[in-house]
Design an enzyme around this catalytic site. Structure first.
Site, mmCIF file in Angstrom:
data_model
loop_
_atom_site.group_PDB
_atom_site.id
_atom_site.type_symbol
_atom_site.label_atom_id
_atom_site.label_comp_id
_atom_site.label_asym_id
_atom_site.label_seq_id
_atom_site.Cartn_x
_atom_site.Cartn_y
_atom_site.Cartn_z
ATOM 1 C CG ASP A 211 -1.719 1.401 1.376
ATOM 2 O OD1 ASP A 211 -2.607 1.354 0.591
ATOM 3 O OD2 ASP A 211 -1.464 2.030 2.169
ATOM 4 C CD GLU A 278 -2.164 2.274 -3.787
ATOM 5 O OE1 GLU A 278 -3.195 3.062 -4.076
ATOM 6 O OE2 GLU A 278 -1.455 2.408 -2.755
HETATM 7 C C1 GLC Z 1 -3.903 3.488 -0.484
HETATM 8 C C2 GLC Z 1 -5.391 2.859 -0.486
HETATM 9 C C3 GLC Z 1 -6.135 3.534 0.062
HETATM 10 C C4 GLC Z 1 -5.859 4.060 1.463
HETATM 11 C C5 GLC Z 1 -4.469 4.898 1.263
HETATM 12 C C6 GLC Z 1 -3.889 5.098 2.707
HETATM 13 O O1 GLC Z 1 -4.050 4.518 -1.400
HETATM 14 O O2 GLC Z 1 -5.617 1.971 -1.728
HETATM 15 O O3 GLC Z 1 -7.529 2.945 0.241
HETATM 16 O O4 GLC Z 1 -6.849 5.060 1.816
HETATM 17 O O5 GLC Z 1 -3.527 3.998 0.777
HETATM 18 O O6 GLC Z 1 -3.431 3.889 3.286
#
Ligand code: GLC
Ligand code: CA
Length: 582
Positions: A211, A278
């Site tokens: 993440d 991500e």
């Molecule tokens: C990423 C996740 C999102 C979350 C953020 C903070 O972007 O996909 O849902 O709010 O990180 O952890």
């Protein structure tokens, strides 16, 4: 490409993203849970997926629905416990489905013991080094240490209170104040995460979606960010802060985790771990730089999710993917939907379906243009055919196979995404793509979401009544349903060659234009996306006029919509062509 080694399991895998809270509720409290998933795994096996990715299911006060982790080594009690996790792994293994976890390195929860300890230990202690604690500015320290803004609005700094009630130091939290940023320059933090990774691998996880890795590094000294243009939306401000975005520490994190993964694989023959990032970012080169033999195995390429309905953007995305692969052997993962974006059925049905081309978090969540769901659905079906034959992992988001639209009219009382409050109730946030799954047309069981219990609680977000028609049981035997289309695409994809890349096709725009005087690929007005993988040809018509199909690509194996006239591809429709089936 080394052809003597078989490709790793994930290289062409279809991964189904489960928003745990919203998939299936086994105990009737209106909240999805792990046993609910276990009970529904056969449905996913029938769909034809290879793996599931669970959004964070660790204990959490749920201030950002699990992305605020209170304990990385346990299961959120609302979702079950470690025994339920083990049951899920056992059933998944039986069905040959792998399980990916979601790991959150940038921040934890203020309820995490790490943070509570740091608070108790006081200013200047080693335990505060786990986070970014700083004295405030001004004579009395009442001003934040710098001008950084949080991703979800407001200052990124929050002041603590000392045990005697006096105001204390400030801590950094780039998302909500409930999510304090961890200090990745501090070795104990890194060691703690090494153990967390191994803990879940030991319990059977096959890897992690990582993440928000792009923000783990911070410029030493934490200097002020340059000013942003007036009128910048709240959720765009942090993206523009160079002191937190794509710093070298991102590479350090990946190198470390890859070495932990490689060591784990060496100790456990037969285990094949995947680390996927991500990695939102300003350029594909930056994103691709994280994928190599020392860092990530693969990474998300979000361009299809960000595209509007213009063919040249889809051609470009596929070409970019191919070029990246050619340069570094980099594996990219494709996706049309996730838990942070408006669902594509709605996104592509916006009146002009013309979202701004450059990425901002906002484009995905804040568009309020009128939506034609019928048009959006047609385009979403075509998108699945465009995406479905691409090499590389494919990530689906729960409910996308039912063609669920974004719920744009959730009542304000129901909104739970922290963005809503943090933006001063100006940006509604991401709840509309997180509404619980309709399994049946039975409203008394929350459309099957909470079946198996009498008189279940209301679901955590209200489901629209029209969803009874989209329920899985309504679609399963209808050969023209979105669900059937997804099953057909995934089955055909499985049978497809493992050909590592595709050839873009430059098709003549009219039957008379066979000399191809113009470069149709580069022509922004050309509404056709066409490529070939192995002996499958994919052709999509994103324009408003029918298109004459070439005659030398075989017959239609799959079509995203009705093609009433032989040889003619209607508007907003895609086909797969190939040799006749035996
Ligand atoms: C990423 C996740 C999102 C979350 C953020 C903070 O972007 O996909 O849902 O709010 O990180 O952890
Ligand atoms: Ca439940």
């Amino acid at each position: 490409m080394n052809t003597t080694h078989p490709l790793p399991w994930w290289s062409n895998a279809v991964v189904y993203q489960l928003y745990v809270r919203s998939f299936a509720d086994a105990n009737g409290d209106g909240i999805g849970d792990l046993d609910g998933i276990t009970n529904r795994l056969q449905y996913l096996a029938d769909l034809g997926i290879d793996a599931i990715w669970l959004n964070p299911c660790y204990p959490s006060p749920q201030k950002d629905h699990g992305y605020d982790v209170a304990d990385y080594l346990n299961i959120e009690p609302e979702y079950g416990d470690l025994a339920a996790y083990d049951r899920l792994i056992a059933e998944a293994t039986r069905l040959n489905i792998r399980v990916l976890m979601d790991i959150v390195p940038n921040h934890c929860s203020t309820e995490n013991d790490w943070f509570k300890r740091a608070l108790a230990a006081g200013a200047g202690s080693e335990l505060r080094e786990w986070f970014y604690f700083r004295d405030g500015k001004g004579d009395d320290g009442s001003l934040p240490p710098n001008n950084w803004q949080a991703w979800f609005g407001g200052s990124a700094w929050n002041r603590t209170t000392n045990p005697d009630g006096t105001p204390g130091q400030w801590y950094l939290a780039m998302f909500t104040p409930d999510q304090p940023d961890l200090n990745w320059n501090h070795e104990p933090v890194r060691l703690a995460f090494d153990n967390i990774l191994r803990f879940w691998w030991d319990r059977g996880a096959a890897g992690f979606r990582i993440d928000a890795p792009a923000v783990v590094g911070k410029t030493p000294g934490l200097p002020d960010a340059p000013p942003v243009p007036e009128g910048t939306l709240v959720t765009d401000i942090a993206v523009q802060n160079p002191h937190v975005y794509h710093r070298p520490e991102v590479h350090e994190l990946f190198v470390r985790w890859r070495s932990v993964a490689d060591a784990y694989e060496a100790e456990h023959p037969g285990r094949d771990i995947v680390l996927i990032g991500e990695t939102f970012g300003p350029s594909l080169d930056i994103i691709a730089s994280y994928v190599n033999e020392r860092e990530l195995h693969t990474t998300f390429f979000f361009t299809l999710l960000l595209n509007n309905w213009e063919a040249h953007r889809w051609r470009q995305a596929i070409q970019d993917g191919g070029n990246t692969l050619a340069k570094g052997g980099t594996s990219l993962a494709w996706t049309l939907n996730n838990h942070d974006a408006q669902r594509n059925v709605s996104r592509l049905g916006h009146s002009d379906a013309h979202l701004p081309s450059s990425f901002t978090f906002n484009n995905l969540i804040n568009s309020h243009e009128p939506v034609d769901v019928e048009v959006g659905t047609r385009r979403a079906r075509a998108s699945m055919l465009i995406q479905g034959a691409l090499p590389g992992p494919l990530f689906l988001y729960f409910g996308e196979e039912l063609g669920l639209p974004e719920v744009l009219d959730l009542p304000e009382w129901a909104l739970q995404d922290p963005i809503w409050e943090r933006s001063g109730r100006t940006e509604r946030g991401r709840d509309g793509c997180r509404v619980p799954m309709p399994w049946t047309s039975d409203a008394s069981t929350n459309y099957g979401f909470s079946d198996g219990t009498d008189a279940p609680q209301q679901p955590w977000l209200p489901q629209p009544a029209q969803w009874s028609e989209l329920a899985a049981d309504q679609q399963t035997n209808d050969p023209n349903s979105m669900l059937s289309l997804y099953r057909d695409v995934l089955a055909a994809r499985r049978a497809m060659s493992t050909q590592p890349w595709v050839d873009m096709l430059d098709l003549p725009q009219s039957p008379d234009d066979t000399d191809q005087a113009t470069d149709n690929q580069a022509n922004e007005d050309n509404p056709i996306v066409a490529y070939k993988r192995g002996n499958t040809t994919v052709i999509a018509n994103l324009g408003s006029e029918p298109f004459v199909l070439p005659t030398d690509c075989g017959e239609i194996i799959l079509a995203s919509g009705h093609c009433p006239e032989p040889g003619i591809l209607p508007s907003d429709t895609a086909v797969w062509l190939g040799p006749a089936r035996q």
